[in-house]
Design an enzyme around this catalytic site. Sequence first.
Site, PDB file in Angstrom:
ATOM      1  N   THR A  19       0.789  -1.258   0.065  1.00  0.00           N
ATOM      2  CA  THR A  19       0.149  -0.004   0.168  1.00  0.00           C
ATOM      3  C   THR A  19       0.786   1.312   0.022  1.00  0.00           C
ATOM      4  O   THR A  19       0.485   2.420   0.298  1.00  0.00           O
ATOM      5  CB  THR A  19      -0.999  -0.030   1.205  1.00  0.00           C
ATOM      6  OG1 THR A  19      -0.261   0.023   2.427  1.00  0.00           O
ATOM      7  CG2 THR A  19      -1.976  -0.933   1.436  1.00  0.00           C
ATOM      8  N   TYR A  56       4.155   5.854   4.685  1.00  0.00           N
ATOM      9  CA  TYR A  56       3.426   5.644   3.352  1.00  0.00           C
ATOM     10  C   TYR A  56       2.564   6.521   3.591  1.00  0.00           C
ATOM     11  O   TYR A  56       1.281   6.737   4.010  1.00  0.00           O
ATOM     12  CB  TYR A  56       2.872   4.514   3.004  1.00  0.00           C
ATOM     13  CG  TYR A  56       3.786   3.019   2.890  1.00  0.00           C
ATOM     14  CD1 TYR A  56       5.208   3.512   2.617  1.00  0.00           C
ATOM     15  CD2 TYR A  56       3.442   1.986   2.977  1.00  0.00           C
ATOM     16  CE1 TYR A  56       6.066   2.468   2.514  1.00  0.00           C
ATOM     17  CE2 TYR A  56       4.286   0.772   2.638  1.00  0.00           C
ATOM     18  CZ  TYR A  56       5.525   1.122   2.489  1.00  0.00           C
ATOM     19  OH  TYR A  56       6.631   0.066   2.306  1.00  0.00           O
ATOM     20  N   GLN A 174      11.597  -8.650   5.084  1.00  0.00           N
ATOM     21  CA  GLN A 174      11.194  -7.922   3.871  1.00  0.00           C
ATOM     22  C   GLN A 174      12.058  -7.325   3.211  1.00  0.00           C
ATOM     23  O   GLN A 174      12.862  -6.308   3.808  1.00  0.00           O
ATOM     24  CB  GLN A 174       9.959  -6.892   4.408  1.00  0.00           C
ATOM     25  CG  GLN A 174       9.178  -6.404   3.261  1.00  0.00           C
ATOM     26  CD  GLN A 174       8.177  -5.490   3.559  1.00  0.00           C
ATOM     27  OE1 GLN A 174       7.794  -4.517   2.714  1.00  0.00           O
ATOM     28  NE2 GLN A 174       7.116  -5.905   4.548  1.00  0.00           N
ATOM     29  N   TYR A 202       9.343  -7.337  -1.588  1.00  0.00           N
ATOM     30  CA  TYR A 202       8.962  -6.151  -2.170  1.00  0.00           C
ATOM     31  C   TYR A 202       9.141  -5.521  -3.388  1.00  0.00           C
ATOM     32  O   TYR A 202      10.297  -5.843  -3.626  1.00  0.00           O
ATOM     33  CB  TYR A 202       9.055  -4.763  -1.222  1.00  0.00           C
ATOM     34  CG  TYR A 202      10.330  -4.368  -0.865  1.00  0.00           C
ATOM     35  CD1 TYR A 202      10.913  -3.327  -1.687  1.00  0.00           C
ATOM     36  CD2 TYR A 202      10.897  -4.361   0.643  1.00  0.00           C
ATOM     37  CE1 TYR A 202      11.956  -2.848  -1.527  1.00  0.00           C
ATOM     38  CE2 TYR A 202      12.057  -3.662   0.860  1.00  0.00           C
ATOM     39  CZ  TYR A 202      12.602  -2.539  -0.387  1.00  0.00           C
ATOM     40  OH  TYR A 202      13.885  -2.266  -0.139  1.00  0.00           O
ATOM     41  N   GLY A 203       8.333  -4.813  -3.946  1.00  0.00           N
ATOM     42  CA  GLY A 203       8.798  -4.248  -5.387  1.00  0.00           C
ATOM     43  C   GLY A 203       8.608  -5.461  -6.588  1.00  0.00           C
ATOM     44  O   GLY A 203       9.435  -5.563  -7.334  1.00  0.00           O
ATOM     45  N   LEU A 205       7.112  -5.992  -8.866  1.00  0.00           N
ATOM     46  CA  LEU A 205       6.950  -5.503 -10.220  1.00  0.00           C
ATOM     47  C   LEU A 205       7.906  -4.673 -10.535  1.00  0.00           C
ATOM     48  O   LEU A 205       7.737  -3.906 -11.824  1.00  0.00           O
ATOM     49  CB  LEU A 205       5.355  -5.003 -10.573  1.00  0.00           C
ATOM     50  CG  LEU A 205       4.017  -6.203 -10.262  1.00  0.00           C
ATOM     51  CD1 LEU A 205       3.114  -5.252 -10.452  1.00  0.00           C
ATOM     52  CD2 LEU A 205       4.371  -7.325 -11.073  1.00  0.00           C
ATOM     53  N   CYS A 206       8.862  -4.521  -9.747  1.00  0.00           N
ATOM     54  CA  CYS A 206       9.766  -3.613  -9.896  1.00  0.00           C
ATOM     55  C   CYS A 206       9.419  -2.095 -10.284  1.00  0.00           C
ATOM     56  O   CYS A 206       9.861  -1.569 -11.363  1.00  0.00           O
ATOM     57  CB  CYS A 206      10.966  -3.856 -10.856  1.00  0.00           C
ATOM     58  SG  CYS A 206      12.484  -3.055 -10.718  1.00  0.00           S
ATOM     59  N   ARG A 207       8.337  -1.728  -9.451  1.00  0.00           N
ATOM     60  CA  ARG A 207       7.864  -0.436  -9.678  1.00  0.00           C
ATOM     61  C   ARG A 207       7.065   0.010 -10.974  1.00  0.00           C
ATOM     62  O   ARG A 207       7.198   0.758 -11.519  1.00  0.00           O
ATOM     63  CB  ARG A 207       8.752   0.854  -9.450  1.00  0.00           C
ATOM     64  CG  ARG A 207       9.250   0.754  -7.961  1.00  0.00           C
ATOM     65  CD  ARG A 207      10.408   1.564  -7.455  1.00  0.00           C
ATOM     66  NE  ARG A 207      11.568   1.268  -8.090  1.00  0.00           N
ATOM     67  CZ  ARG A 207      12.541   0.120  -7.445  1.00  0.00           C
ATOM     68  NH1 ARG A 207      11.903  -0.721  -6.612  1.00  0.00           N
ATOM     69  NH2 ARG A 207      13.472   0.044  -8.219  1.00  0.00           N
TER      70      ARG A 207
HETATM   71  P1  NAP Z   1       5.799  -2.812  -7.273  1.00  0.00           P
HETATM   72  O1  NAP Z   1       4.679  -3.744  -6.592  1.00  0.00           O
HETATM   73  O2  NAP Z   1       6.796  -3.504  -7.953  1.00  0.00           O
HETATM   74  O3  NAP Z   1       4.986  -1.768  -8.284  1.00  0.00           O
HETATM   75  C1  NAP Z   1       3.944  -1.147  -8.112  1.00  0.00           C
HETATM   76  C2  NAP Z   1       3.416  -0.380  -9.286  1.00  0.00           C
HETATM   77  O4  NAP Z   1       3.268  -1.200 -10.561  1.00  0.00           O
HETATM   78  C3  NAP Z   1       1.982   0.357  -9.343  1.00  0.00           C
HETATM   79  O5  NAP Z   1       2.018   1.275  -8.445  1.00  0.00           O
HETATM   80  C4  NAP Z   1       1.493   0.330 -10.684  1.00  0.00           C
HETATM   81  O6  NAP Z   1       2.139   1.549 -11.054  1.00  0.00           O
HETATM   82  C5  NAP Z   1       2.365  -0.839 -11.357  1.00  0.00           C
HETATM   83  N1  NAP Z   1       1.300  -1.758 -11.446  1.00  0.00           N
HETATM   84  C6  NAP Z   1       0.886  -2.498 -10.372  1.00  0.00           C
HETATM   85  N2  NAP Z   1      -0.026  -3.526 -11.003  1.00  0.00           N
HETATM   86  C7  NAP Z   1      -0.214  -3.246 -12.251  1.00  0.00           C
HETATM   87  C8  NAP Z   1      -0.845  -3.655 -13.211  1.00  0.00           C
HETATM   88  N3  NAP Z   1      -1.827  -4.649 -13.408  1.00  0.00           N
HETATM   89  N4  NAP Z   1      -0.781  -3.043 -14.637  1.00  0.00           N
HETATM   90  C9  NAP Z   1       0.196  -2.200 -14.826  1.00  0.00           C
HETATM   91  N5  NAP Z   1       0.884  -1.724 -13.768  1.00  0.00           N
HETATM   92  C10 NAP Z   1       0.819  -2.252 -12.417  1.00  0.00           C
HETATM   93  O7  NAP Z   1       6.031  -1.666  -6.290  1.00  0.00           O
HETATM   94  P2  NAP Z   1       6.090  -1.295  -4.650  1.00  0.00           P
HETATM   95  O8  NAP Z   1       4.799  -0.689  -4.642  1.00  0.00           O
HETATM   96  O9  NAP Z   1       7.341  -0.404  -4.673  1.00  0.00           O
HETATM   97  O10 NAP Z   1       6.350  -2.427  -3.845  1.00  0.00           O
HETATM   98  C11 NAP Z   1       5.308  -3.273  -3.527  1.00  0.00           C
HETATM   99  C12 NAP Z   1       5.131  -2.856  -1.947  1.00  0.00           C
HETATM  100  O11 NAP Z   1       6.304  -3.392  -1.290  1.00  0.00           O
HETATM  101  C13 NAP Z   1       4.764  -1.457  -1.480  1.00  0.00           C
HETATM  102  O12 NAP Z   1       3.371  -1.182  -1.779  1.00  0.00           O
HETATM  103  C14 NAP Z   1       5.049  -1.681  -0.121  1.00  0.00           C
HETATM  104  O13 NAP Z   1       3.984  -2.225   0.734  1.00  0.00           O
HETATM  105  C15 NAP Z   1       6.242  -2.734  -0.082  1.00  0.00           C
HETATM  106  N6  NAP Z   1       7.682  -1.987  -0.076  1.00  0.00           N
HETATM  107  C16 NAP Z   1       8.315  -2.031   1.210  1.00  0.00           C
HETATM  108  C17 NAP Z   1       9.612  -1.544   1.043  1.00  0.00           C
HETATM  109  C18 NAP Z   1      10.363  -1.633   2.300  1.00  0.00           C
HETATM  110  O14 NAP Z   1      11.418  -0.878   2.457  1.00  0.00           O
HETATM  111  N7  NAP Z   1      10.186  -2.460   3.145  1.00  0.00           N
HETATM  112  C19 NAP Z   1      10.181  -0.695   0.007  1.00  0.00           C
HETATM  113  C20 NAP Z   1       9.160  -0.684  -1.245  1.00  0.00           C
HETATM  114  C21 NAP Z   1       7.827  -1.300  -1.062  1.00  0.00           C
HETATM  115  P3  NAP Z   1       1.179   3.022 -11.422  1.00  0.00           P
HETATM  116  O15 NAP Z   1       0.185   2.579 -10.226  1.00  0.00           O
HETATM  117  O16 NAP Z   1       1.883   4.028 -11.317  1.00  0.00           O
HETATM  118  O17 NAP Z   1       0.581   2.582 -12.760  1.00  0.00           O
END
Ligand code: NAP
Length: 331
Positions: A19, A56, A174, A202-203, A205-207
């Site tokens: 989130t 967040y 994590q 985490y990540g 989908l690599c953002r």
């Molecule tokens: P992620 O899951 O790699 O990518 C998220 C982004 O991918 C979304 O915001 C969206 O971008 C895109 N996306 C998702 N589903 C999609 C779909 N079906 N089609 C097209 N685009 C799609 O990135 P993340 O949010 O960095 O990582 C996931 C979670 O890990 C975070 O939300 C957080 O809870 C956690 N996290 C933790 C840490 C830590 O330090 N512990 C660090 C980073 C993340 P758009 O909405 O811009 O299109």
Amino acid sequence: MEYADIASLHQVSKIALGTWAIGGWMWGGSDERDAIATIHRAQELGINIIDTAPVYGFGRAEEIVGKALRQMPVSQRPYIATKVGLNWRDGKVYRDSRPARLRKEVDDSLRRLGIDHIDLYFVHWPDHQSDFAEAAQTLESLRAQGKIREIAVSNFQPADMREFLKGAGIAANQLPYNLFERDIEKATLPFCREHRIPIVAYGALCRGLLSGKMTAERKFTGDDLRRVDPKFQAPRFSHYLAAAEALEALAARLGHSLLGLALRWLLDQPDLACALWGARRPEQLENLPEALGWHLDSENFREIDEILQKHIPDPVGPEFMAPPEERPEDL
Ligand code: NAP
């Protein structure tokens, strides 16, 4: 859905909803109605764990998760994972795992989330200015009070975990882990394996690079972190997009999508408990079935590695996200 156990938490879905983007901060804002609908859709699709953090949106993501929970029957509520050990001032974030900060944060998170205990409580980043064992013992006392159920860490290297383990067990670590970010394979993952500490990735989908929807034309606005993420800058952006295209072709040959392949690659890792999928609009989760019900074989893994080596001559990790090691004296 596929499930794993994380210490005393049973049948945790191996896909978790992340989130960070729902909080808006560093993602160019978010819409509350969409965010709540996303959380509800995740639950309908069988996702039973939500990952959030106080930082967040500086409380916003936890508040939105809390609102979404209140609209659900208690029996259908997901496990809640949140984090502790970061402080912020004027939009800048600092590590702080001193006991007073940990005790304050847990009460703030419980209030924002509107719940009486947190299922999985991650120390967000190692604070090398605090005593790890003391932080671990403080969390143990919060567990004894019933405020948290399982203690976990995030972004901890082997030396950090070794110190932390002197004060408490670790239910999970994590870590950044996805097809494009595999640095943990060198030392952290082997340490976790040896100590039976499951990985929450985490990540996933690599953002968005591994979503199958990323293009060279995509513009990032406002405070979107991808404006500073080195993967999204030339010339690397084109390398990662080329790798994504080749991976998509491999996925198509196997009858799947790039997003399905990226998640499947994580789910097929033996040390993985959960993969975090960041979404802020409900329709983003509709591809979930693409990750489930199939497996990669050793030849697929080999081909994936070959594609990564061929297209990404200068890989870079998510280090740019790390908060500074030092904090202001008066914080
Ligand atoms: P992620 O899951 O790699 O990518 C998220 C982004 O991918 C979304 O915001 C969206 O971008 C895109 N996306 C998702 N589903 C999609 C779909 N079906 N089609 C097209 N685009 C799609 O990135 P993340 O949010 O960095 O990582 C996931 C979670 O890990 C975070 O939300 C957080 O809870 C956690 N996290 C933790 C840490 C830590 O330090 N512990 C660090 C980073 C993340 P758009 O909405 O811009 O299109």
